[in-house]
Design a protein around this motif. Structure first.
Motif, short mmCIF file in Angstrom:
data_model
loop_
_atom_site.label_atom_id
_atom_site.label_comp_id
_atom_site.label_asym_id
_atom_site.label_seq_id
_atom_site.Cartn_x
_atom_site.Cartn_y
_atom_site.Cartn_z
N ARG A 1 0.85 -1.19 0.00
CA ARG A 1 0.00 0.00 0.00
C ARG A 1 0.89 1.24 0.00
O ARG A 1 1.89 1.29 0.69
CB ARG A 1 -0.88 0.02 1.25
N THR A 2 0.45 2.25 -0.73
CA THR A 2 1.15 3.53 -0.76
C THR A 2 0.17 4.62 -0.32
O THR A 2 -0.84 4.87 -0.98
CB THR A 2 1.67 3.84 -2.17
N TYR A 3 0.47 5.23 0.82
CA TYR A 3 -0.39 6.26 1.38
C TYR A 3 0.17 7.64 1.08
O TYR A 3 1.36 7.83 0.94
CB TYR A 3 -0.52 6.06 2.90
N LYS A 4 -0.74 8.60 1.04
CA LYS A 4 -0.36 9.99 0.79
C LYS A 4 -0.67 10.82 2.04
O LYS A 4 -1.29 10.34 2.98
CB LYS A 4 -1.13 10.50 -0.41
N ALA A 5 -0.25 12.07 2.00
CA ALA A 5 -0.48 12.97 3.14
C ALA A 5 -1.97 13.09 3.45
O ALA A 5 -2.36 13.23 4.61
CB ALA A 5 0.12 14.34 2.86
N ASP A 6 -2.82 13.00 2.42
CA ASP A 6 -4.26 13.08 2.62
C ASP A 6 -4.77 11.95 3.51
O ASP A 6 -5.67 12.14 4.32
CB ASP A 6 -4.97 13.05 1.25
N HIS A 7 -4.17 10.77 3.38
CA HIS A 7 -4.54 9.65 4.24
C HIS A 7 -4.23 9.97 5.70
O HIS A 7 -5.03 9.68 6.59
CB HIS A 7 -3.81 8.37 3.82
N ALA A 8 -3.08 10.57 5.93
CA ALA A 8 -2.70 10.94 7.29
C ALA A 8 -3.68 11.96 7.85
O ALA A 8 -4.10 11.85 9.01
CB ALA A 8 -1.27 11.47 7.33
N ASP A 9 -4.06 12.94 7.04
CA ASP A 9 -5.00 13.96 7.49
C ASP A 9 -6.34 13.32 7.86
O ASP A 9 -6.92 13.63 8.90
CB ASP A 9 -5.22 15.02 6.41
N LYS A 10 -6.84 12.43 7.00
CA LYS A 10 -8.11 11.77 7.27
C LYS A 10 -8.01 10.89 8.52
O LYS A 10 -8.93 10.84 9.33
CB LYS A 10 -8.55 10.94 6.07
N LEU A 11 -6.90 10.22 8.66
CA LEU A 11 -6.70 9.35 9.82
C LEU A 11 -6.63 10.16 11.11
O LEU A 11 -7.20 9.76 12.13
CB LEU A 11 -5.43 8.53 9.62
N LEU A 12 -5.98 11.30 11.07
CA LEU A 12 -5.93 12.17 12.26
C LEU A 12 -7.32 12.70 12.60
O LEU A 12 -7.67 12.84 13.78
CB LEU A 12 -4.92 13.30 12.05
N PHE A 13 -8.12 13.01 11.57
CA PHE A 13 -9.50 13.44 11.79
C PHE A 13 -10.29 12.32 12.48
O PHE A 13 -10.99 12.56 13.48
CB PHE A 13 -10.16 13.82 10.46
N ILE A 14 -10.17 11.10 11.98
CA ILE A 14 -10.86 9.95 12.57
C ILE A 14 -10.41 9.77 14.02
O ILE A 14 -11.24 9.58 14.92
CB ILE A 14 -10.59 8.67 11.75
N ARG A 15 -9.13 9.83 14.23
CA ARG A 15 -8.57 9.64 15.57
C ARG A 15 -9.11 10.70 16.53
O ARG A 15 -9.47 10.41 17.67
CB ARG A 15 -7.05 9.69 15.50
N ARG A 16 -9.18 11.93 16.07
CA ARG A 16 -9.69 13.02 16.92
C ARG A 16 -11.17 12.79 17.24
O ARG A 16 -11.60 12.95 18.38
CB ARG A 16 -9.50 14.36 16.19
N CYS A 17 -11.95 12.40 16.25
CA CYS A 17 -13.37 12.10 16.48
C CYS A 17 -13.52 10.95 17.48
O CYS A 17 -14.38 11.01 18.38
CB CYS A 17 -14.06 11.74 15.17
N ARG A 18 -12.71 9.92 17.32
CA ARG A 18 -12.78 8.79 18.25
C ARG A 18 -12.42 9.22 19.67
O ARG A 18 -12.98 8.72 20.63
CB ARG A 18 -11.87 7.65 17.79
N SER A 19 -11.48 10.18 19.80
CA SER A 19 -11.11 10.65 21.13
C SER A 19 -12.28 11.37 21.80
O SER A 19 -12.33 11.47 23.03
CB SER A 19 -9.89 11.57 21.06
N PHE A 20 -13.24 11.84 21.01
CA PHE A 20 -14.45 12.45 21.54
C PHE A 20 -15.56 11.42 21.73
O PHE A 20 -16.69 11.78 22.05
CB PHE A 20 -14.95 13.58 20.63
N GLY A 21 -15.23 10.16 21.50
CA GLY A 21 -16.20 9.09 21.71
C GLY A 21 -17.21 8.94 20.59
O GLY A 21 -18.26 8.31 20.78
N MET A 22 -16.92 9.49 19.43
CA MET A 22 -17.87 9.40 18.32
C MET A 22 -17.82 8.01 17.70
O MET A 22 -16.78 7.37 17.63
CB MET A 22 -17.56 10.46 17.27
N SER A 23 -18.99 7.58 17.26
CA SER A 23 -19.09 6.27 16.61
C SER A 23 -18.54 6.35 15.19
O SER A 23 -18.39 7.44 14.62
CB SER A 23 -20.55 5.82 16.57
#
Length: 135
Positions: A37-59
């Protein structure tokens, strides 16, 4: 970047990254000829968004909805506000439930004075009561 690099960069385990891909929260990466797999910076941005949402307990479902609004930025954010309001209400309900649990545990703890043998332990007796409310 490869999945290990993405994991290190974002602080998210590689298995979790693959899980988010399977759930459709993270777009599938490009593949090299060797299958990596080859990931781009956009993947990291999306992953950080997901991680932040999960830290708020979002489903995962809530995160997916929020991502859809990110992908269509011309939409009014009323629905985003409503989603967050519902989530806040859920958090408040969880807090109330935890307070009730704390009160029950404190009441249960008050059933024993440490000077007894476990045969006469008020806590163990209280736990055997099962359905009886402790308050």
């Amino acid at each position: 970047m490869r999945i290990g690099q993405l994991a290190q960069r974002t602080g998210v385990d590689t298995q979790t990254i693959r899980f988010y891909e399977r759930q459709g929260l993270l777009p599938p990466p490009e593949r090299e000829d060797n299958g990596y797999r080859t990931y781009k910076a956009d993947h990291a941005d999306k992953l950080l968004f997901i991680r932040r949402c999960r830290s708020f307990g979002m489903s995962l479902e809530e995160i997916g909805v929020l991502q859809s609004y990110q992908e269509q930025p011309q939409q009014p954010c009323v629905a985003v506000n409503e989603l967050l309001d519902r989530h806040i209400a859920q958090v408040r309900a969880q807090i109330a439930s935890l307070h009730a649990l704390e009160n029950q545990l404190v009441t249960l703890r008050g059933c024993c004075d440490n000077e007894r043998q476990s045969l006469d332990c008020g806590i163990l007796s209280g736990l055997l009561g099962g359905d009886k409310p402790l308050s």
